[in-house]
Design an enzyme around this catalytic site. Structure first.
Site, mmCIF file in Angstrom:
data_model
loop_
_atom_site.group_PDB
_atom_site.id
_atom_site.type_symbol
_atom_site.label_atom_id
_atom_site.label_comp_id
_atom_site.label_asym_id
_atom_site.label_seq_id
_atom_site.Cartn_x
_atom_site.Cartn_y
_atom_site.Cartn_z
ATOM 1 C CB SER A 154 -8.139 -0.314 5.823
ATOM 2 O OG SER A 154 -8.996 0.795 5.977
ATOM 3 C CE LYS A 160 -3.980 1.551 2.829
ATOM 4 N NZ LYS A 160 -4.823 1.121 3.975
ATOM 5 C CB SER A 217 -8.040 2.809 3.032
ATOM 6 O OG SER A 217 -7.136 2.360 4.031
#
Length: 462
Positions: free
Chosen positions: A179, A79, A155
């Site tokens: 997330s 990420k 996310s």
């Protein structure tokens, strides 16, 4: 031979015994990224030259007869809130594009590469991690490989997309309110949110210091355990992780579930959600031979406390950016941060007090059971751009409520493995949370592995 559907542990075994090379493993991943990423939008940067150089070094080590790490040759991506040397740490934002490139890798990136894994790039995410959808106004949405018209979840949406599409067998995400678990559920993956403080957060862009966790997502429980074990260990640079000893999970992974006390979360976790969410939990419970049910007292208020802490602490982190560059935020993110700045201080104090009370009550539940099962998301993946969803006849905002079942768990830092329900042929994925007491990641992984071996939980690249 390996291909883009190969699991990480299969790649590592093939590299170690010479059936393939790290170079070939990287080329397979880079080719898959080139073929699928344009349509799915998982990556914001591909570190091809770095990956090829690392693969060459591993192949040279093997040729020289030197021992290779447990993840030798396994491609992975992170990420884009993880520092990667040479890249600006975007954290899903437009503002961070102006930052200087990182000069060193995040602690967990370093630890995975020390175990032989090979970084191939940085992944799309919701702006500043304040998101459950996988949609990003600056970089576009990460699309769900099972249906590109649907959300990947957030996310860590790019992480979910990349692993589910077979671009990499392993990715790192972050989980403040859900997330890792939300995209794992919507994309049909295994994901591990460890105990708060178990894995170092050094070198990652923060969201909420009191709630942030980092962890892996993969298509097999073995890959979760291998990567989790490689990333463990104290880190003086993260005060919450400074004294945490290593607690290996891999040796006990296949020891089964005999003696474990397993129950299903009732009340709050059973009161809403699509039938599929509860059917998945029921299938897992049946496979584990339990009909026991437990209540996590005041879980709804636990979620409310997490909301207040997230809004207030997250907003205060961005106070200066909101003053000087408000127009460069996603309007939805900006407005929630503005609201967070206006919360009274005593609300935050009371939220922390309630969280402490709630943590103590849940600890009492774990004196009676070892594992608790709960839905990971209340529904399958909504359509991109969808604003509202209907659960039990009630319309709810999608963005806020995809974390309906995850927030009460991360609010008190419990370790969780999100596991995909296998009985979904031709249907969208959905997952189940396998929740353990603090520092008992090994138990959650054991149960998830048992479910994987029996075929009730399974993930595949699409």
């Amino acid at each position: 031979m390996i291909d883009w559907q190969s699991k990480g542990f299969e790649i590592a075994a093939a590299v170690r015994d010479g059936r393939t090379s790290a170079t070939e493993a990287v080329q397979v991943a880079l080719a898959r990224i080139e073929a699928t990423n344009p349509a799915l939008n998982a990556f914001t940067a591909v570190t091809a030259d770095r990956a090829r150089a690392k693969a060459t070094a591993i192949d040279q080590m093997r040729s020289a007869g030197r021992p290779l790490g447990p993840l030798a040759g396994v491609p992975f991506a992170v990420k884009n809130l993880f520092d990667v040397a040479g890249l600006a740490t975007l954290a899903g934002s437009k503002i961070n594009r102006d930052h200087k490139p990182a000069t060193a890798d995040a602690a967990l990136v370093q630890r995975l590469e020390a175990a032989g894994a090979i970084l191939v790039g940085a992944l799309n995410m919701g702006e500043y991690a304040y998101d459950f959808t996988g949609e990003n106004v600056h970089y576009g949405p990460s699309r769900n490989p099972h249906d590109p018209a649907r959300m990947s979840g957030g996310s860590s949406g790019g992480s979910g997309t990349a692993v589910a599409a077979g671009m990499v067998p392993l990715a790192l995400g972050s989980d403040t309110n859900g997330s890792i678990r939300v995209p794992s559920s919507l994309c049909g993956l295994f994901g591990l949110k460890p105990t708060f403080g178990r894995l170092s957060r050094h070198g990652s862009f923060p969201f909420v210091a009191d709630l942030d966790h980092l962890g892996p997502m993969a298509r097999s429980v073995t890959d979760l355990a291998l990567s989790y074990d490689a990333m463990q260990g104290p880190d003086a640079a993260d005060r919450w992780c400074a004294q945490k000893p290593v607690a290996p999970s891999l040796p006990s992974l296949d020891t089964g579930i005999a003696g474990l006390r397993i129950a299903v979360a009732d009340d709050y976790f059973a009161a809403t959600g699509e039938p599929e969410a509860h059917a998945a939990v029921a299938a897992f419970a049946k496979a584990l031979g339990t009909d026991r049910r437990v209540t996590l007292p005041e879980a709804g208020r636990g979620r409310a406390a997490a909301y207040v802490i997230t809004a207030s602490e997250g907003a205060n982190l961005h106070r200066e950016r909101l003053k000087t560059r408000a127009d460069d935020f996603d309007p939805a993110t900006r407005d929630r941060f503005f609201a967070g700045l206006m919360l009274p201080t005593d609300w935050l104090v009371q939220a922390h007090r309630f969280r402490a009370w709630y943590r103590a009550r849940v600890a009492e539940v774990f004196r009676e059971v070892d594992i608790i099962l709960a839905p990971a998301t209340p529904c399958t993946a909504p359509k991109l751009g969808q604003v509202m969803m209907t659960l039990n006849g009630v319309e709810m905002p999608v963005r806020a409520n995809l974390g309906l079942f995850t927030q009460p768990i991360s609010a008190i830092g419990l370790p969780v493995v999100a596991a995909p329900w296998a009985d979904r042929a031709g249907q969208l994925p959905i997952g189940v949370q396998v929740i353990a007491a603090p520092w008992k990641e090994d138990l959650a992984l054991r149960v998830a592995r048992h479910l994987e071996k029996t075929g009730i939980a399974a993930s595949k690249a699409v």
